[in-house]
Design an enzyme around this catalytic site. Structure first.
Site, PDB file in Angstrom:
ATOM      1  N   ASN A   9       0.879  -1.173   0.000  1.00 27.09           N
ATOM      2  CA  ASN A   9       0.000   0.000   0.000  1.00 27.09           C
ATOM      3  C   ASN A   9       0.910   1.215   0.000  1.00 27.09           C
ATOM      4  O   ASN A   9       1.490   1.554   1.024  1.00 27.09           O
ATOM      5  CB  ASN A   9      -0.900  -0.022   1.251  1.00 27.09           C
ATOM      6  CG  ASN A   9      -1.742   1.243   1.358  1.00 27.09           C
ATOM      7  OD1 ASN A   9      -1.790   2.053   0.429  1.00 27.09           O
ATOM      8  ND2 ASN A   9      -2.408   1.411   2.493  1.00 27.09           N
ATOM      9  N   TRP A  10       1.041   1.818  -1.166  1.00 31.82           N
ATOM     10  CA  TRP A  10       1.975   2.950  -1.297  1.00 31.82           C
ATOM     11  C   TRP A  10       1.455   4.199  -0.588  1.00 31.82           C
ATOM     12  O   TRP A  10       2.186   5.149  -0.398  1.00 31.82           O
ATOM     13  CB  TRP A  10       2.203   3.273  -2.777  1.00 31.82           C
ATOM     14  CG  TRP A  10       3.019   2.278  -3.532  1.00 31.82           C
ATOM     15  CD1 TRP A  10       3.473   1.056  -3.093  1.00 31.82           C
ATOM     16  CD2 TRP A  10       3.500   2.418  -4.881  1.00 31.82           C
ATOM     17  NE1 TRP A  10       4.198   0.441  -4.088  1.00 31.82           N
ATOM     18  CE2 TRP A  10       4.228   1.250  -5.188  1.00 31.82           C
ATOM     19  CE3 TRP A  10       3.382   3.412  -5.859  1.00 31.82           C
ATOM     20  CZ2 TRP A  10       4.840   1.062  -6.433  1.00 31.82           C
ATOM     21  CZ3 TRP A  10       3.985   3.225  -7.096  1.00 31.82           C
ATOM     22  CH2 TRP A  10       4.699   2.061  -7.371  1.00 31.82           C
ATOM     23  N   LYS A  11       0.167   4.210  -0.239  1.00 26.55           N
ATOM     24  CA  LYS A  11      -0.465   5.410   0.358  1.00 26.55           C
ATOM     25  C   LYS A  11      -0.222   6.609  -0.572  1.00 26.55           C
ATOM     26  O   LYS A  11      -0.229   6.430  -1.776  1.00 26.55           O
ATOM     27  CB  LYS A  11       0.046   5.620   1.782  1.00 26.55           C
ATOM     28  CG  LYS A  11      -0.099   4.333   2.626  1.00 26.55           C
ATOM     29  CD  LYS A  11       0.114   4.517   4.083  1.00 26.55           C
ATOM     30  CE  LYS A  11      -0.066   3.164   4.795  1.00 26.55           C
ATOM     31  NZ  LYS A  11       0.043   3.250   6.248  1.00 26.55           N
ATOM     32  N   HIS A  94      -9.391   1.527   4.837  1.00 26.88           N
ATOM     33  CA  HIS A  94      -8.125   1.621   5.580  1.00 26.88           C
ATOM     34  C   HIS A  94      -8.319   2.519   6.806  1.00 26.88           C
ATOM     35  O   HIS A  94      -9.101   3.465   6.768  1.00 26.88           O
ATOM     36  CB  HIS A  94      -7.035   2.200   4.669  1.00 26.88           C
ATOM     37  CG  HIS A  94      -5.672   2.074   5.259  1.00 26.88           C
ATOM     38  ND1 HIS A  94      -5.197   2.970   6.197  1.00 26.88           N
ATOM     39  CD2 HIS A  94      -4.699   1.147   5.083  1.00 26.88           C
ATOM     40  CE1 HIS A  94      -3.972   2.589   6.555  1.00 26.88           C
ATOM     41  NE2 HIS A  94      -3.654   1.490   5.897  1.00 26.88           N
ATOM     42  N   GLU A  96      -6.601   4.805   7.961  1.00 31.43           N
ATOM     43  CA  GLU A  96      -6.358   6.238   7.704  1.00 31.43           C
ATOM     44  C   GLU A  96      -7.596   6.888   7.105  1.00 31.43           C
ATOM     45  O   GLU A  96      -7.888   8.054   7.368  1.00 31.43           O
ATOM     46  CB  GLU A  96      -5.124   6.399   6.791  1.00 31.43           C
ATOM     47  CG  GLU A  96      -3.837   6.138   7.567  1.00 31.43           C
ATOM     48  CD  GLU A  96      -2.716   5.511   6.766  1.00 31.43           C
ATOM     49  OE1 GLU A  96      -2.746   5.566   5.525  1.00 31.43           O
ATOM     50  OE2 GLU A  96      -1.803   4.931   7.394  1.00 31.43           O
ATOM     51  N   GLU A 166      -5.323  -4.846  10.434  1.00 33.42           N
ATOM     52  CA  GLU A 166      -4.263  -3.866  10.674  1.00 33.42           C
ATOM     53  C   GLU A 166      -4.537  -3.148  11.993  1.00 33.42           C
ATOM     54  O   GLU A 166      -5.332  -2.201  12.030  1.00 33.42           O
ATOM     55  CB  GLU A 166      -4.228  -2.840   9.545  1.00 33.42           C
ATOM     56  CG  GLU A 166      -3.952  -3.420   8.185  1.00 33.42           C
ATOM     57  CD  GLU A 166      -3.322  -2.391   7.251  1.00 33.42           C
ATOM     58  OE1 GLU A 166      -2.218  -2.644   6.785  1.00 33.42           O
ATOM     59  OE2 GLU A 166      -3.934  -1.331   7.014  1.00 33.42           O
ATOM     60  N   GLY A 172       2.617   2.388  10.710  1.00 32.39           N
ATOM     61  CA  GLY A 172       3.531   3.519  10.559  1.00 32.39           C
ATOM     62  C   GLY A 172       4.264   3.892  11.836  1.00 32.39           C
ATOM     63  O   GLY A 172       4.899   4.943  11.919  1.00 32.39           O
ATOM     64  N   SER A 212       3.577  -2.048  10.191  1.00 31.43           N
ATOM     65  CA  SER A 212       5.036  -2.088  10.359  1.00 31.43           C
ATOM     66  C   SER A 212       5.638  -3.445  10.001  1.00 31.43           C
ATOM     67  O   SER A 212       6.619  -3.882  10.592  1.00 31.43           O
ATOM     68  CB  SER A 212       5.430  -1.684  11.791  1.00 31.43           C
ATOM     69  OG  SER A 212       5.029  -0.355  12.059  1.00 31.43           O
ATOM     70  N   GLY A 233       2.978  -1.098   4.185  1.00 33.60           N
ATOM     71  CA  GLY A 233       3.043   0.331   3.883  1.00 33.60           C
ATOM     72  C   GLY A 233       4.468   0.744   3.550  1.00 33.60           C
ATOM     73  O   GLY A 233       4.966   0.507   2.446  1.00 33.60           O
ATOM     74  N   GLY A 234       5.155   1.334   4.526  1.00 32.14           N
ATOM     75  CA  GLY A 234       6.489   1.904   4.320  1.00 32.14           C
ATOM     76  C   GLY A 234       7.456   0.997   3.575  1.00 32.14           C
ATOM     77  O   GLY A 234       8.146   1.440   2.638  1.00 32.14           O
TER      78      GLY A 234
HETATM   79  P1  13P Z   1       3.157   0.465   7.574  1.00 31.16           P
HETATM   80  O1  13P Z   1       3.665  -0.825   6.991  1.00 31.16           O
HETATM   81  O2  13P Z   1       3.880   1.674   7.049  1.00 31.16           O
HETATM   82  O3  13P Z   1       3.066   0.413   9.059  1.00 31.16           O
HETATM   83  O4  13P Z   1       1.659   0.621   7.033  1.00 31.16           O
HETATM   84  C1  13P Z   1       0.795  -0.452   7.144  1.00 31.16           C
HETATM   85  C2  13P Z   1      -0.441  -0.111   6.416  1.00 31.16           C
HETATM   86  O5  13P Z   1      -1.196   0.751   6.807  1.00 31.16           O
HETATM   87  C3  13P Z   1      -0.711  -0.828   5.158  1.00 31.16           C
HETATM   88  O6  13P Z   1      -1.990  -0.551   4.699  1.00 31.16           O
END
Ligand code: 13P
Length: 250
Positions: A9-11, A94, A96, A166, A172, A212, A233-234
């Site tokens: 998930n590149w966000k 998600h 967020e 999640e 994050g 994470s 994510g990251g």
């Molecule tokens: P991180 O891997 O950056 O913690 O993000 C997880 C996430 O929200 C994937 O959708």
């Protein structure tokens, strides 16, 4: 044991040029895996991502879609606009979006339904906050998110859905759930799906862990019996790290 589904998930990251660099680097690194590889990219990167991954084992997803097919919904995107350009998956609900953009279980359900009707495969996100976990309400919250967010979803539709567990406190933050915490929560979630859809459907359902997850901790998490993959994510923004997660479970 099922193969794993690993989704990045590149966000809100990566220009078109960065997209080209990242995907070009990623293709050879993941070409030999038996796991399913998905990248969920910003809307403006979708066309480029679809074009670059054509003929490879990398699938492309978006990060949201609306529940209507067209209309006065400024800033939203219709599911058919995504399928039209070759997008296969879409992240829905998600944390967020739930936290910053008012997403609720009801809107998650509406978006999931519309995505399914258009032929997209939704990756539906659920998860508790730290306060909810510390307050002993984790199970209550997860149960509500499943029962409300999947209220009108049939057992046939469930076959086309991936669930991502999640925990919000792990996203994050660099604080990953332990292998056991993630496995236990997913076992609980699978149990709620089993109550609603029966054991066979719940066992077949793919439930990912996200929060994470990276090249260092993926092996432990992905080898837990309940964890069917990851939503990253990251670490999905660096080709070598994401590829290491993809290959952490053979
Ligand atoms: P991180 O891997 O950056 O913690 O993000 C997880 C996430 O929200 C994937 O959708």
């Amino acid at each position: 044991m099922k193969n794993k589904i690993i989704a990045g998930n590149w966000k809100m990251n990566n220009t078109r040029e960065q997209t080209e660099q990242l995907i070009t680097a990623l293709i050879p690194l993941v070409q030999d895996t038996n796991n399913t590889v998905i990248i969920c990219v910003p809307f403006t990167d979708l066309c480029k991502a679809v074009k670059l991954t054509k003929g490879t084992n990398i699938h492309v997803g978006a990060q949201n879609c609306h529940w209507k097919e067209s209309g006065a919904f400024t800033g939203e995107i219709a599911p058919s606009m995504l399928t039209e350009i070759g997008v296969e998956y879409v992240v829905i609900g998600h944390s967020e979006r739930r936290t910053y953009f008012g997403e609720t279980d009801a809107t998650v359900l509406a978006r999931t339904k519309a995505a399914l009707n258009a032929g997209l495969k939704p990756i539906v996100c659920i998860g508790e906050t730290l306060d909810e976990r510390n307050g002993g309400r984790m199970e209550e919250v997860l149960r509500r998110q499943v029962l409300e967010g999947f209220k009108d979803i049939s057992v046939q539709e469930l076959e086309h859905i991936i669930v991502a567990y999640e925990p919000v406190w792990a996203i994050g933050t660099g604080v990953t759930a332990t292998d056991e915490q993630a496995d236990e929560a997913i076992r609980f979630v699978r149990g709620v799906f089993a109550e609603k859809y029966g054991k066979a459907a719940a066992d077949a359902l793919y439930i990912q862990y996200g929060g994470s997850m990276n090249d260092k901790n993926a092996e432990g998490l992905l080898n837990m019996p309940q964890i069917d993959g990851g939503l990253i994510g990251g670490a999905s923004l660096v080709a070598e790290k994401f590829a290491a997660v993809v290959k952490a479970h053979i």
